[in-house]
Design a protein around this motif. Structure first.
Motif, PDB file in Angstrom:
ATOM      1  N   TYR A 242       9.317 -37.493 -23.489  1.00 38.47           N
ATOM      2  CA  TYR A 242       8.487 -36.553 -23.574  1.00 38.47           C
ATOM      3  C   TYR A 242       8.781 -35.127 -23.713  1.00 38.47           C
ATOM      4  CZ  TYR A 242       5.456 -40.400 -22.072  1.00 38.47           C
ATOM      5  OH  TYR A 242       4.708 -41.629 -22.028  1.00 38.47           O
ATOM      6  N   THR A 243       8.006 -34.424 -24.487  1.00 37.98           N
ATOM      7  CA  THR A 243       8.180 -32.840 -24.828  1.00 37.98           C
ATOM      8  C   THR A 243       8.360 -32.280 -23.685  1.00 37.98           C
ATOM      9  OG1 THR A 243       6.735 -33.243 -26.785  1.00 37.98           O
ATOM     10  CG2 THR A 243       7.286 -30.930 -26.109  1.00 37.98           C
ATOM     11  N   HIS A 244       7.837 -32.285 -22.417  1.00 33.71           N
ATOM     12  CA  HIS A 244       8.037 -31.451 -21.127  1.00 33.71           C
ATOM     13  C   HIS A 244       9.426 -31.741 -20.571  1.00 33.71           C
ATOM     14  CE1 HIS A 244       5.785 -34.905 -19.654  1.00 33.71           C
ATOM     15  NE2 HIS A 244       6.569 -34.619 -18.641  1.00 33.71           N
ATOM     16  N   GLN A 245       9.943 -33.152 -21.099  1.00 35.66           N
ATOM     17  CA  GLN A 245      11.191 -33.212 -20.402  1.00 35.66           C
ATOM     18  C   GLN A 245      12.533 -32.872 -21.178  1.00 35.66           C
ATOM     19  OE1 GLN A 245      10.027 -37.636 -20.500  1.00 35.66           O
ATOM     20  NE2 GLN A 245      10.740 -37.559 -18.393  1.00 35.66           N
ATOM     21  N   ILE A 246      12.233 -32.264 -22.340  1.00 37.06           N
ATOM     22  CA  ILE A 246      13.446 -31.983 -23.162  1.00 37.06           C
ATOM     23  C   ILE A 246      14.159 -30.912 -22.649  1.00 37.06           C
ATOM     24  CG2 ILE A 246      14.018 -30.756 -25.378  1.00 37.06           C
ATOM     25  CD1 ILE A 246      11.971 -32.372 -26.806  1.00 37.06           C
ATOM     26  N   PRO A 247      13.696 -29.904 -22.064  1.00 36.14           N
ATOM     27  CA  PRO A 247      14.707 -28.674 -21.487  1.00 36.14           C
ATOM     28  C   PRO A 247      15.478 -29.311 -20.339  1.00 36.14           C
ATOM     29  CG  PRO A 247      12.481 -28.019 -21.753  1.00 36.14           C
ATOM     30  CD  PRO A 247      12.271 -29.439 -21.994  1.00 36.14           C
ATOM     31  N   ARG A 248      14.884 -30.072 -19.361  1.00 34.32           N
ATOM     32  CA  ARG A 248      15.899 -30.585 -18.298  1.00 34.32           C
ATOM     33  C   ARG A 248      16.571 -31.882 -19.047  1.00 34.32           C
ATOM     34  NH1 ARG A 248      15.405 -35.630 -15.733  1.00 34.32           N
ATOM     35  NH2 ARG A 248      13.434 -36.285 -16.780  1.00 34.32           N
ATOM     36  N   ILE A 249      16.486 -32.863 -19.702  1.00 32.17           N
ATOM     37  CA  ILE A 249      17.297 -33.662 -20.034  1.00 32.17           C
ATOM     38  C   ILE A 249      18.231 -33.086 -20.992  1.00 32.17           C
ATOM     39  CG2 ILE A 249      17.688 -35.688 -21.472  1.00 32.17           C
ATOM     40  CD1 ILE A 249      14.704 -36.669 -20.489  1.00 32.17           C
ATOM     41  N   SER A 250      18.207 -32.138 -21.763  1.00 31.27           N
ATOM     42  CA  SER A 250      18.977 -31.275 -22.418  1.00 31.27           C
ATOM     43  C   SER A 250      20.158 -30.872 -21.571  1.00 31.27           C
ATOM     44  CB  SER A 250      18.412 -30.295 -23.288  1.00 31.27           C
ATOM     45  OG  SER A 250      17.740 -30.990 -24.435  1.00 31.27           O
ATOM     46  N   ARG A 251      19.693 -30.341 -20.409  1.00 27.06           N
ATOM     47  CA  ARG A 251      20.615 -29.525 -19.515  1.00 27.06           C
ATOM     48  C   ARG A 251      21.475 -30.870 -19.032  1.00 27.06           C
ATOM     49  NH1 ARG A 251      16.041 -26.720 -18.412  1.00 27.06           N
ATOM     50  NH2 ARG A 251      15.553 -27.944 -16.546  1.00 27.06           N
ATOM     51  N   GLU A 252      20.989 -31.874 -18.740  1.00 26.16           N
ATOM     52  CA  GLU A 252      21.826 -33.165 -18.350  1.00 26.16           C
ATOM     53  C   GLU A 252      22.757 -33.526 -19.539  1.00 26.16           C
ATOM     54  OE1 GLU A 252      18.601 -35.230 -15.292  1.00 26.16           O
ATOM     55  OE2 GLU A 252      18.842 -35.792 -17.339  1.00 26.16           O
ATOM     56  N   ALA A 253      22.362 -33.434 -20.639  1.00 22.45           N
ATOM     57  CA  ALA A 253      23.119 -33.932 -21.778  1.00 22.45           C
ATOM     58  C   ALA A 253      24.351 -33.013 -22.093  1.00 22.45           C
ATOM     59  CB  ALA A 253      22.411 -34.004 -23.055  1.00 22.45           C
ATOM     60  N   ALA A 254      24.208 -31.698 -21.881  1.00 19.63           N
ATOM     61  CA  ALA A 254      25.329 -30.745 -22.422  1.00 19.63           C
ATOM     62  C   ALA A 254      26.552 -30.948 -21.809  1.00 19.63           C
ATOM     63  CB  ALA A 254      24.694 -29.233 -21.999  1.00 19.63           C
ATOM     64  N   PRO A 255      26.732 -30.966 -20.371  1.00 18.79           N
ATOM     65  CA  PRO A 255      28.080 -31.633 -19.879  1.00 18.79           C
ATOM     66  C   PRO A 255      28.643 -32.958 -20.179  1.00 18.79           C
ATOM     67  CG  PRO A 255      26.433 -31.142 -17.986  1.00 18.79           C
ATOM     68  CD  PRO A 255      25.865 -31.090 -19.364  1.00 18.79           C
ATOM     69  N   VAL A 256      27.848 -33.782 -20.465  1.00 21.19           N
ATOM     70  CA  VAL A 256      28.101 -35.105 -21.135  1.00 21.19           C
ATOM     71  C   VAL A 256      28.905 -34.922 -22.497  1.00 21.19           C
ATOM     72  CG1 VAL A 256      27.324 -37.455 -21.736  1.00 21.19           C
ATOM     73  CG2 VAL A 256      26.430 -36.331 -19.800  1.00 21.19           C
ATOM     74  N   LEU A 257      28.356 -34.003 -23.043  1.00 23.80           N
ATOM     75  CA  LEU A 257      28.826 -33.894 -24.487  1.00 23.80           C
ATOM     76  C   LEU A 257      30.038 -33.059 -24.584  1.00 23.80           C
ATOM     77  CD1 LEU A 257      25.643 -33.720 -26.536  1.00 23.80           C
ATOM     78  CD2 LEU A 257      27.228 -35.194 -26.818  1.00 23.80           C
ATOM     79  N   ILE A 258      29.912 -31.739 -23.595  1.00 26.50           N
ATOM     80  CA  ILE A 258      31.247 -31.220 -23.458  1.00 26.50           C
ATOM     81  C   ILE A 258      32.288 -31.920 -22.895  1.00 26.50           C
ATOM     82  CG2 ILE A 258      32.086 -29.244 -22.021  1.00 26.50           C
ATOM     83  CD1 ILE A 258      29.055 -27.788 -22.336  1.00 26.50           C
ATOM     84  N   ALA A 259      32.093 -32.761 -22.027  1.00 27.06           N
ATOM     85  CA  ALA A 259      33.342 -33.652 -21.329  1.00 27.06           C
ATOM     86  C   ALA A 259      34.053 -34.394 -22.906  1.00 27.06           C
ATOM     87  CB  ALA A 259      32.725 -34.781 -20.601  1.00 27.06           C
ATOM     88  N   LEU A 260      33.192 -34.620 -23.804  1.00 26.92           N
ATOM     89  CA  LEU A 260      33.684 -35.207 -25.030  1.00 26.92           C
ATOM     90  C   LEU A 260      34.286 -34.258 -26.026  1.00 26.92           C
ATOM     91  CD1 LEU A 260      31.259 -38.295 -26.040  1.00 26.92           C
ATOM     92  CD2 LEU A 260      33.984 -38.401 -24.960  1.00 26.92           C
TER      93      LEU A 260
END
Length: 132
Positions: A44-62
């Motif tokens: 949902y729209t209101h979840q985007i900021p939180r989940i994007s913060r979770e996603a960043a380290p996952v992508l940075i690891a790769l």
């Protein structure tokens, strides 16, 4: 060690997701697509900021050098976003493989419960649809 399950996304969608700066002519829908894939949920729209913060380290690891793109995002604006996107395309190519997040990387929170935590419950209007 097995590699995570991945899916290919356009670089502008991934950069929009991790930087918080929309640099995709496709619009915000691309962020939903990336995060829906990574979480296995319908974000949902209101979840985007939180989940994007979770996603960043996952992508940075790769892609360890992706941290520099996140740092550079503060310089992106309505006049220069195409130039930054060209820079990021030169670094990563037109597409990036994006992994699915595991339970340690992503906290599943009921969207309505999360919204109640963000705004006063009396400001939330829930509309139900009667089934025929």
């Amino acid at each position: 060690m097995s590699s995570p399950t991945t899916k290919i996304f356009p670089v502008d969608a991934v950069m929009s997701t991790v930087t918080g700066i929309l640099v995709s002519e496709a619009g915000i829908g691309c962020i939903y697509e990336v995060l829906n894939w990574m979480t296995g949920e319908s974000v949902y729209t209101h979840q985007i900021p939180r989940i994007s913060r979770e996603a960043a380290p996952v992508l940075i690891a790769l892609y360890p050098d992706m941290q520099s793109a996140i740092d550079e995002a503060s310089q992106v604006n309505g006049d220069n976003w195409r130039e930054w996107l060209a820079t990021w395309r030169a670094r990563y190519g037109d597409e990036i493989a994006v992994p699915v997040m595991n339970i340690a990387q992503h906290e599943r929170i009921d969207p309505m419960s999360e919204l109640v935590e963000m705004v006063s419950p009396e400001r939330i209007v829930t509309i139900g649809v009667d089934k025929p």
